[in-house]
Motif scaffolding. Structure first.
Motif, mmCIF file in Angstrom:
data_model
loop_
_atom_site.group_PDB
_atom_site.id
_atom_site.type_symbol
_atom_site.label_atom_id
_atom_site.label_comp_id
_atom_site.label_asym_id
_atom_site.label_seq_id
_atom_site.Cartn_x
_atom_site.Cartn_y
_atom_site.Cartn_z
ATOM 1 N N ALA A 414 -69.941 29.648 -9.403
ATOM 2 C CA ALA A 414 -70.489 30.464 -8.320
ATOM 3 C C ALA A 414 -71.076 29.554 -7.250
ATOM 4 N N MET A 415 -71.228 30.097 -6.041
ATOM 5 C CA MET A 415 -71.733 29.332 -4.906
ATOM 6 C C MET A 415 -72.714 30.198 -4.112
ATOM 7 N N LEU A 416 -73.805 29.542 -3.655
ATOM 8 C CA LEU A 416 -74.751 30.173 -2.751
ATOM 9 C C LEU A 416 -74.383 29.803 -1.326
ATOM 10 N N ILE A 417 -74.440 30.776 -0.418
ATOM 11 C CA ILE A 417 -73.999 30.582 0.963
ATOM 12 C C ILE A 417 -75.111 31.041 1.896
ATOM 13 N N ALA A 418 -75.664 30.116 2.666
ATOM 14 C CA ALA A 418 -76.694 30.466 3.647
ATOM 15 C C ALA A 418 -76.023 30.846 4.958
ATOM 16 N N ASN A 419 -76.308 32.041 5.462
ATOM 17 C CA ASN A 419 -75.762 32.479 6.744
ATOM 18 C C ASN A 419 -76.928 32.769 7.690
ATOM 19 N N PRO A 420 -77.194 31.851 8.647
ATOM 20 C CA PRO A 420 -78.360 32.041 9.517
ATOM 21 C C PRO A 420 -78.250 33.245 10.436
ATOM 22 N N GLY A 421 -77.024 33.543 10.886
ATOM 23 C CA GLY A 421 -76.844 34.692 11.766
ATOM 24 C C GLY A 421 -77.176 36.002 11.084
ATOM 25 N N ASP A 422 -76.849 36.103 9.804
ATOM 26 C CA ASP A 422 -77.141 37.316 9.032
ATOM 27 C C ASP A 422 -78.556 37.317 8.474
ATOM 28 N N ARG A 423 -79.238 36.155 8.560
ATOM 29 C CA ARG A 423 -80.568 36.012 7.950
ATOM 30 C C ARG A 423 -80.518 36.404 6.472
ATOM 31 N N ALA A 424 -79.536 35.788 5.791
ATOM 32 C CA ALA A 424 -79.314 36.143 4.394
ATOM 33 C C ALA A 424 -78.694 34.967 3.650
ATOM 34 N N VAL A 425 -78.831 35.004 2.313
ATOM 35 C CA VAL A 425 -78.154 34.081 1.414
ATOM 36 C C VAL A 425 -77.238 34.913 0.527
ATOM 37 N N MET A 436 -70.712 38.916 -4.365
ATOM 38 C CA MET A 436 -71.125 40.059 -5.178
ATOM 39 C C MET A 436 -72.605 40.403 -4.993
ATOM 40 N N GLY A 437 -73.314 39.620 -4.216
ATOM 41 C CA GLY A 437 -74.724 39.903 -4.008
ATOM 42 C C GLY A 437 -75.287 39.090 -2.868
ATOM 43 N N GLN A 438 -76.491 39.425 -2.460
ATOM 44 C CA GLN A 438 -77.155 38.711 -1.389
ATOM 45 C C GLN A 438 -78.645 39.028 -1.423
ATOM 46 N N PHE A 439 -79.443 38.201 -0.764
ATOM 47 C CA PHE A 439 -80.822 38.576 -0.495
ATOM 48 C C PHE A 439 -81.159 38.160 0.932
ATOM 49 N N GLY A 440 -81.983 38.957 1.575
ATOM 50 C CA GLY A 440 -82.369 38.698 2.954
ATOM 51 C C GLY A 440 -83.485 37.675 3.033
ATOM 52 N N THR A 441 -83.605 37.041 4.194
ATOM 53 C CA THR A 441 -84.670 36.065 4.435
ATOM 54 C C THR A 441 -85.617 36.587 5.513
ATOM 55 N N SER A 442 -85.880 37.897 5.464
ATOM 56 C CA SER A 442 -86.809 38.570 6.373
ATOM 57 C C SER A 442 -86.385 38.309 7.819
ATOM 58 N N ASP A 443 -87.312 37.823 8.630
ATOM 59 C CA ASP A 443 -86.998 37.585 10.034
ATOM 60 C C ASP A 443 -86.648 36.133 10.294
ATOM 61 N N ARG A 444 -86.301 35.397 9.234
ATOM 62 C CA ARG A 444 -85.995 33.976 9.374
ATOM 63 C C ARG A 444 -84.502 33.734 9.141
#
Length: 534
Positions: A414-425, A436-444
């Motif tokens: 598995a791989m973690l992917i940081a997407n700054p435009g989506d403010r999510a990992v 298959m999943g993600q979590f938000g990074t609030s307003d960052r």
């Protein structure tokens, strides 16, 4: 206090060590040995959990189930199944995620992709936005460069405390821990500085080019740490450093700027991609031996090489050619390109899992994947397939950072992917069509991501598996151990000392802010030495 307990099952002697430290951490060490020969059993993947233990409930369960071992097996089955009704107080099999944000902060998160969402463990404010970071092998500390503050920071991954050291007024850049992790090399304006990793005191400084040209852009070492290569694009300078004496060995003036560098452990050579020169249509690929007298060789390459990274043991290197939108495979055993493929996009990062190479496309929200089993087959096509990495492009409108936006999950596959435009990992599991999943990074905006392994991992001694964790609230617990082969299920009582259990539980659940301390390091001003001939 160190607690030592022993048991024996399936011809395996089990020894459990648990200890609470003055730094409020719980150290867990598990030794698995052949009961007859006494040799350590390597390569196992023990799973362990800490669950609450109520003596009165345990007695009732024992009367009903007939044996304490039956109760232990039942607990292990429930924990392995991931039941919502069998959540442990401490999971010693997982990992935590550290996110480098676009602003001057970090976020520490406990992901829970199976159940959705994540729990924030800590939020760490930094004196300035981070550019690069490096994780030590024990996964207890992360070092960060903070160019805007001319600082290096060290983050403790147990209590999230932050120490910073100021390096005069010299901007900081790329970071490198040497092979024995005693020294941290820091790219600064005009050269590199070696800091003692434990004290953050300056142990050496080497000037490589005029300070006004900024920090070196490339910094890497051989696997044994005996040789370092420092490259700077604008000055077109390449410097070799003796990693043991921390002295400059050789300076090489290049015809064109170095773009990317990687080390092949198999060939014991540094490989660098160079930009196209004035009036020259092609870029170049050069190699430098890590062994004296460090001969420099040109390697035939496809036009316009950019980023280069080696997979696995270091025989095959992946080289991306952004302008031509191509991928080529270098065989370091032959010093030649053996495969090539057309890409639909411009990769700017490469990461590896056990089975795949991941290429992040900077101009869109996609990842390309290449099976590692298919590279190195001379003349054969390179199979690729893709997945989405969010909704928005990865780099549009964001500052440049050296820290990677991709991180392999410790358990593999598995791989973690940081997407700054989506403010999510995002969490991508291999074999699926999409994350298959993600979590938000609030307003960052998440620029980079690290996976911190909290599982029991085999250290230097064969058959000894260790980890360090934040202990739960004071009380009586049971450590449930499971090993798949040989099949072992064993439970051990564990007592956690501390203050008020209720207060500790509240503190354990709530995200914390980091404590920060700052020191200053003495950096002398010096002019770079005269260059030598190649």
């Amino acid at each position: 206090m160190d607690q030592v307990q022993q048991a024996e099952q399936q011809g395996v002697r089990i020894e459990l060590h648990t200890a609470q430290t003055a730094e409020a951490t719980l150290q867990v060490a598990l030794e698995l040995r052949d009961a007859t020969a006494g040799t350590g059993l390597s390569g196992l993947r023990p799973a362990a959990w800490l669950v609450s233990r109520d003596p009165s409930e345990a007695s009732a369960e024992r009367d009903a189930a007939g044996s304490e071992h039956s109760i232990c097996r039942h607990k292990a089955r429930s924990l392995l199944g991931g039941s919502l009704f069998a959540r442990p107080e401490l999971d010693l099999n997982g990992y935590e995620v550290l996110v480098l944000n676009e602003d001057a902060s970090l976020s520490a998160v406990e992901p829970n992709f199976g159940f959705g969402g994540a729990r924030e463990l800590a939020h760490i404010d930094l004196p300035a936005p981070a550019f690069d970071w490096v994780l030590d092998r024990q996964q207890r500390r992360v070092y960060l460069s903070l160019p805007g503050a001319a600082q290096v920071a060290r983050l403790d991954l147990q209590d999230w405390s932050l120490e910073t050291v100021e390096l005069g007024k010299r901007r900081t850049g790329a970071l490198l821990l040497d092979a024995d992790e005693r020294h941290l090399w820091v790219a600064v304006d005009g050269g590199v500085v070696a800091l003692h990793a434990a004290t953050l005191e300056v142990r050496a400084q080497i000037e490589t080019h005029p300070a006004e040209l900024g920090p070196p852009t490339e910094l890497l070492s051989s696997t044994d740490g005996r040789r370092l290569v420092v490259g700077h694009r604008e000055s077109r300078m390449l410097v070799l450093i003796d990693g043991l004496s921390r002295r400059l060995q050789r300076r090489i003036e290049l015809d064109t700027p170095p773009l990317s560098a990687a080390f092949s452990a198999l060939a014991q050579r540094f490989y660098l991609t160079l930009a196209a020169g004035s009036g020259v249509g092609d870029g170049m690929l050069v190699s430098i031996s890590a062994r004296p007298p460090h001969p420099v060789m040109r390697v035939p390459s496809l036009p316009g090489p950019g980023l280069i990274r080696f997979a696995g043991e270091g025989r095959y290197g992946l080289i991306v050619h952004p302008q031509q939108q191509r991928l080529s495979i270098l065989d370091s055993a032959q010093d030649q390109i053996v495969q090539s493929a057309r890409l639909d996009g411009q990769p700017d990062q490469i990461a590896f899992s056990d089975e795949l190479a991941y290429l992040r496309l900077r101009d869109r929200s996609q990842l390309l994947m290449v099976p590692l089993a298919a590279i190195g087959q001379a003349g054969q096509p390179i199979p690729t397939f893709d997945t989405v990495g969010g909704d928005r492009g990865f780099v549009d409108g964001f500052r440049s950072v050296a820290a990677a936006g991709l991180a392999a999950v410790p358990s593999g596959g598995a791989m973690l992917i940081a997407n700054p435009g989506d403010r999510a990992v995002y969490f991508y599991k291999e074999g699926l069509a999409a994350p298959m999943g993600q979590f938000g990074t609030s307003d960052r905006s998440a620029r980079a991501v690290l996976a911190i392994d909290r599982s029991l991992r085999e250290r230097e001694a064969a058959g000894r598996y260790e980890t360090v964790a934040k202990p739960p609230a004071a009380g009586e617990y049971e450590l449930v151990l499971f090993v798949n082969a040989p099949r072992i299920v064993q439970c051990f009582p564990v007592r956690i000392e501390g203050g008020s259990p209720a207060a500790e539980r509240a503190a354990h659940r709530s995200p914390r802010s980091a404590r920060t301390s700052t020191a200053a390091a003495s950096i002398a001003s010096a002019r770079p030495p005269a260059p030598e001939s190649p």
